[in-house]
Design a protein around this motif. Structure first.
Motif, PDB file in Angstrom:
ATOM      1  N   VAL A 254       0.843  -1.196   0.000  1.00  0.00           N
ATOM      2  CA  VAL A 254       0.000   0.000   0.000  1.00  0.00           C
ATOM      3  C   VAL A 254       0.880   1.248   0.000  1.00  0.00           C
ATOM      4  CG1 VAL A 254      -1.683   1.346   1.317  1.00  0.00           C
ATOM      5  CG2 VAL A 254      -1.912  -1.151   1.169  1.00  0.00           C
ATOM      6  N   LEU A 255       1.930   1.209   0.789  1.00  0.00           N
ATOM      7  CA  LEU A 255       2.833   2.360   0.878  1.00  0.00           C
ATOM      8  C   LEU A 255       3.603   2.550  -0.421  1.00  0.00           C
ATOM      9  CD1 LEU A 255       4.297   1.874   4.491  1.00  0.00           C
ATOM     10  CD2 LEU A 255       2.261   3.136   3.791  1.00  0.00           C
ATOM     11  N   ARG A 256       3.997   1.445  -1.032  1.00  0.00           N
ATOM     12  CA  ARG A 256       4.777   1.544  -2.275  1.00  0.00           C
ATOM     13  C   ARG A 256       3.939   2.056  -3.439  1.00  0.00           C
ATOM     14  NH1 ARG A 256       6.766  -3.641  -0.502  1.00  0.00           N
ATOM     15  NH2 ARG A 256       8.876  -3.399   0.371  1.00  0.00           N
ATOM     16  N   GLY A 257       2.631   1.930  -3.307  1.00  0.00           N
ATOM     17  CA  GLY A 257       1.758   2.345  -4.405  1.00  0.00           C
ATOM     18  C   GLY A 257       1.435   3.824  -4.407  1.00  0.00           C
ATOM     19  N   VAL A 258       1.936   4.556  -3.431  1.00  0.00           N
ATOM     20  CA  VAL A 258       1.639   5.991  -3.334  1.00  0.00           C
ATOM     21  C   VAL A 258       2.635   6.781  -4.171  1.00  0.00           C
ATOM     22  CG1 VAL A 258       1.447   7.977  -1.792  1.00  0.00           C
ATOM     23  CG2 VAL A 258       0.681   5.705  -1.023  1.00  0.00           C
ATOM     24  N   SER A 259       2.128   7.754  -4.903  1.00  0.00           N
ATOM     25  CA  SER A 259       2.999   8.628  -5.697  1.00  0.00           C
ATOM     26  C   SER A 259       2.939  10.046  -5.132  1.00  0.00           C
ATOM     27  CB  SER A 259       2.559   8.624  -7.171  1.00  0.00           C
ATOM     28  OG  SER A 259       1.199   9.037  -7.272  1.00  0.00           O
ATOM     29  N   GLY A 260       3.539  10.963  -5.833  1.00  0.00           N
ATOM     30  CA  GLY A 260       3.502  12.357  -5.396  1.00  0.00           C
ATOM     31  C   GLY A 260       4.596  12.679  -4.397  1.00  0.00           C
ATOM     32  N   ARG A 261       4.379  13.756  -3.669  1.00  0.00           N
ATOM     33  CA  ARG A 261       5.405  14.291  -2.769  1.00  0.00           C
ATOM     34  C   ARG A 261       5.841  13.297  -1.701  1.00  0.00           C
ATOM     35  NH1 ARG A 261       4.161  18.936   1.611  1.00  0.00           N
ATOM     36  NH2 ARG A 261       6.227  19.086   2.571  1.00  0.00           N
ATOM     37  N   SER A 262       4.910  12.505  -1.187  1.00  0.00           N
ATOM     38  CA  SER A 262       5.225  11.565  -0.112  1.00  0.00           C
ATOM     39  C   SER A 262       5.642  10.196  -0.620  1.00  0.00           C
ATOM     40  CB  SER A 262       4.017  11.419   0.811  1.00  0.00           C
ATOM     41  OG  SER A 262       2.903  10.903   0.081  1.00  0.00           O
ATOM     42  N   GLY A 263       5.638  10.009  -1.947  1.00  0.00           N
ATOM     43  CA  GLY A 263       5.870   8.677  -2.514  1.00  0.00           C
ATOM     44  C   GLY A 263       7.193   8.048  -2.095  1.00  0.00           C
ATOM     45  N   GLN A 264       8.295   8.779  -2.276  1.00  0.00           N
ATOM     46  CA  GLN A 264       9.613   8.214  -1.979  1.00  0.00           C
ATOM     47  C   GLN A 264       9.767   7.935  -0.484  1.00  0.00           C
ATOM     48  OE1 GLN A 264      11.929   7.190  -4.295  1.00  0.00           O
ATOM     49  NE2 GLN A 264      12.771   6.240  -2.445  1.00  0.00           N
ATOM     50  N   GLY A 265       9.273   8.841   0.342  1.00  0.00           N
ATOM     51  CA  GLY A 265       9.368   8.648   1.791  1.00  0.00           C
ATOM     52  C   GLY A 265       8.615   7.416   2.244  1.00  0.00           C
ATOM     53  N   LEU A 266       7.434   7.183   1.665  1.00  0.00           N
ATOM     54  CA  LEU A 266       6.650   6.000   2.041  1.00  0.00           C
ATOM     55  C   LEU A 266       7.302   4.719   1.534  1.00  0.00           C
ATOM     56  CD1 LEU A 266       3.069   7.445   1.441  1.00  0.00           C
ATOM     57  CD2 LEU A 266       4.083   6.811   3.639  1.00  0.00           C
ATOM     58  N   LYS A 267       7.943   4.777   0.374  1.00  0.00           N
ATOM     59  CA  LYS A 267       8.667   3.591  -0.126  1.00  0.00           C
ATOM     60  C   LYS A 267       9.825   3.250   0.812  1.00  0.00           C
ATOM     61  CE  LYS A 267       7.755   4.028  -5.125  1.00  0.00           C
ATOM     62  NZ  LYS A 267       6.870   5.203  -5.091  1.00  0.00           N
ATOM     63  N   ASN A 268      10.556   4.266   1.254  1.00  0.00           N
ATOM     64  CA  ASN A 268      11.659   4.019   2.193  1.00  0.00           C
ATOM     65  C   ASN A 268      11.155   3.410   3.496  1.00  0.00           C
ATOM     66  OD1 ASN A 268      13.414   5.159   0.329  1.00  0.00           O
ATOM     67  ND2 ASN A 268      13.421   7.181   1.321  1.00  0.00           N
ATOM     68  N   LEU A 269      10.011   3.923   3.964  1.00  0.00           N
ATOM     69  CA  LEU A 269       9.413   3.376   5.180  1.00  0.00           C
ATOM     70  C   LEU A 269       9.018   1.917   4.977  1.00  0.00           C
ATOM     71  CD1 LEU A 269       8.170   3.616   8.030  1.00  0.00           C
ATOM     72  CD2 LEU A 269       6.092   4.527   6.945  1.00  0.00           C
ATOM     73  N   ALA A 270       8.383   1.636   3.852  1.00  0.00           N
ATOM     74  CA  ALA A 270       7.959   0.263   3.564  1.00  0.00           C
ATOM     75  C   ALA A 270       9.152  -0.680   3.516  1.00  0.00           C
ATOM     76  CB  ALA A 270       7.190   0.223   2.239  1.00  0.00           C
TER      77      ALA A 270
END
Length: 465
Positions: A254-270
Motif C-alpha cells: 500500500v505504501l509503495r503504491g503511493v505517488s507524489g510528494r510523499s511517494g519516496q518517503g513511504l517507499k523508504n518506510l515500507a
C-alpha cells in the motif's frame, strides 16, 4: 516599552553607575541590604548590590560556597569568595551545625569538599551521631544498578520508609532512563524532576512506534504516528493510508503504491519495516539499530536539538541490549508508572506516595530519609567534559556535595562497571574521583553479586576499596 527581569537589572546597574545623585538617593533609601543564596548570584547582580550599598556598606549575604552549582545559568562562584574583597572589614559567621543529616553522612560530605581548590573551610557536625555508613555499591552494569535500587526501595518501604521519603538523584536526566523502566516493571510509582520521563519523549515514542508496527502490523495507533513522520503525509492522508493498510494482505505494498510528494518517503518506510518483519534475527537491539538508521534523517529535520536526542536513542539501544525478545522489550517500555502502591506491599493509606527521581540541580534545598545517587562513575560523575577545565571540575565536586547532603539517614551511591561510553570513547569502571581521598572507614563498600535469576541478589564487602 516592556522590560523583562534581565532588562531591569541591566538598566538599574546603568542608572546606579551613571547617575550619581540617583545612586546616593536609592542607597540612602535602602540602608540595610540582605541577600539570600548569594552563591547563586551572577556578576551583574553582585555589581547592583555593591552600588546599592554605596553610602553605608550595610550588606549581609547568606550563602554556601560549597553549593554553588548554577554556572550554566550565569551564576559565579567568585561572588561569594570575593565578597570580603568588595566589602573590606567583612565579618564571616560559619553555620556548621547541621540539622538534617546523620554524622556518618556529614563525615563523607566534609571529606569530599575538603579537596576543593577554593573554599571557606567548614566542618559540618550534628547531634544526630548514630546512623548507617553511606554505602558505595558496585554493580555489574546499568541493568544491575537499576534492579538493585528498585529492590532496595521495596525493602525500605517494608521497613516503614514512605516512598515520598526516597529520592534517586543523578547528574543528567538521561542517567535515569533504565531505572525508570525497572521501577515501572516493579510497580513503583515515581515523579521525575529536571527532565521528561524517558518513555514520554517524542523521539523515543517515534522510534518505538516503528518497532511496534513491525511486531504488530495491526497497531493502528503506532501506524498513525509512523506515517505522520513521512514528509508530505498529513492527518487526512495518514487516515486514508491507515484504512487501506488494515484491509490489505500486504500492507507494505500500500505504501509503495503511493505517488507524489510523499511517494519516496513511504517507499523508504515500507522497505525498512518489511526488511525487519521478514528478518530471522528479531533481537530488540538489532531492530532498534536498523530503525535508528532510517529515523536519523527525520530526527535531524524535525529537531534543532537532535544531538541531545540522538544520545537518548543511543541509550534506548543500550537498554534494548538487555532483552532477548521483542515482546518483553515492548511490554516493559509500554508500562506507565502506576498510581497505586508498590507491588507486594500492603499500604492502603499510601496511595498518593511517589518516590522522586531528580537531577541534582532540581533537588537543591530538598531532603529525604533515603537518597540514592546513581552513576557515581568517573566519566559520568564528574562528566568527562569537565576533565579539561579546573573550574568545571570544581563545580562538579560541589554538585556531588549537594547530592550527598540531601540524605537524612540512608545514602547509597551506586556505580556500574565495564560500561562503554560512546560519546567519550571511554570504558567506565572506576568510582568517581571525588571519592579517591575518602577513607574506607567512612564508607560501606559493596559489590553486587547475582545469584541465579535476575531477581536474586547477594552483596559482598569489597576488600580492595
Amino acid at each position: 516599552q516592556l522590560l523583562d527581569y534581565d532588562d531591569l537589572l541591566v538598566m538599574l546597574r546603568q542608572l546606579l553607575l551613571l547617575d550619581e545623585a540617583a545612586r546616593a538617593r536609592i542607597s540612602s533609601q535602602y540602608r540595610y541590604i540582605l541577600v539570600d543564596e548569594y552563591q547563586d548570584t551572577n556578576r551583574l547582580q553582585a555589581e547592583v548590590i555593591r552600588q546599592l550599598a554605596t553610602t553605608h556598606q550595610n550588606v549581609m549575604v547568606v550563602g554556601d560556597d560549597s553549593q554553588s552549582i548554577y554556572a550554566f545559568r550565569g551564576a559565579t562562584f567568585k561572588n561569594i569568595m570575593d565578597f570580603p574583597v568588595l566589602f573590606p572589614g567583612t565579618t564571616i559567621y560559619k553555620l556548621e551545625e547541621n540539622y538534617r543529616s546523620t554524622q556518618p553522612i556529614l563525615n563523607l560530605a566534609n571529606c569530599i569538599i575538603d579537596e576543593a581548590a577554593e573554599k571557606y573551610t567548614k566542618r559540618l557536625f550534628t547531634r544526630k551521631i548514630d546512623g548507617p555508613l553511606p554505602a558505595l555499591v558496585e554493580a555489574a552494569g546499568e541493568h544491575a544498578q537499576s534492579r538493585f535500587i528498585a529492590q532496595k526501595i521495596l525493602e525500605l518501604r517494608e521497613e516503614g520508609v514512605p516512598l515520598d521519603e526516597v529520592a534517586v538523584l543523578f547528574r543528567s536526566s538521561f542517567h535515569s532512563f533504565d531505572l525508570e523502566i525497572e521501577l515501572s516493571r516493579k510497580g513503583l510509582p515515581f515523579i521525575k524532576r529536571g527532565g521528561m520521563k524517558f518513555i514520554e519523549t517524542a523521539h523515543v515514542k517515534d522510534l518505538l512506534a516503528h518497532v511496534r508496527v513491525v511486531a504488530n502490523p495491526l497497531d493502528t495507533v503506532s501506524w498513525h504516528r509512523v506515517l505522520l513522520l513521512v514528509e508530505g503525509v498529513g492527518p487526512k492522508k495518514a487516515q486514508d493510508l491507515l484504512a487501506a493498510i488494515v484491509k490489505a494482505e500486504q500492507p507494505y505494498d500500500v505504501l509503495r503504491g503511493v505517488s507524489g510528494r510523499s511517494g519516496q518517503g513511504l517507499k523508504n518506510l515500507a522497505n525498512t519495516l518489511e526488511s525487519l518483519a521478514g528478518a530471522e534475527d528479531r533481537q530488540p537491539e538489532h531492530q532498534v539499530s536498523h530503525i535508528y538508521e532510517y529515523y536519523l534523517p527525520i530526527l535531524k529535520d524535525q529537531y534543532d536539538d537532535y544531538p541531545k536526542r540522538t544520545r537518548d536513542l543511543d541509550h534506548l539501544h543500550t537498554i534494548a541490549e538487555g532483552y532477548h525478545g521483542i515482546d518483553e522489550f515492548l511490554a516493559d517500555l509500554a508500562l506507565e508508572p502506576p498510581d497505586g502502591s508498590a507491588v507486594n506491599v500492603e499500604a492502603p493509606d499510601r496511595d498518593d506516595e511517589r518516590l522522586v527521581l531528580s537531577t541534582i540541580h532540581s533537588a537543591k534545598g530538598l531532603e529525604w530519609q533515603c537518597v540514592f545517587v546513581i552513576w557515581v562513575v568517573d566519566g559520568r560523575f564528574p562528566s568527562a567534559y569537565s576533565f579539561l577545565a579546573d573550574d568545571e571540575l570544581e563545580e562538579e565536586r560541589r554538585l556531588f556535595y549537594v547530592a550527598v547532603t540531601r540524605a537524612k539517614r540512608h545514602l547509597f551511591m551506586t556505580y556500574p562497571i565495564n560500561v562503554y561510553d560512546k560519546t567519550s570513547g571511554m570504558l567506565l569502571s572506576k568510582p568517581s574521583r571525588f571519592l579517591d581521598h575518602v577513607s574506607s572507614d567512612l564508607l560501606d563498600t559493596l559489590a553486587l553479586v547475582e545469584e541465579g535469576g535476575r531477581e536474586d541478589w547477594g552483596m559482598t564487602r569489597d576488600p580492595y576499596y
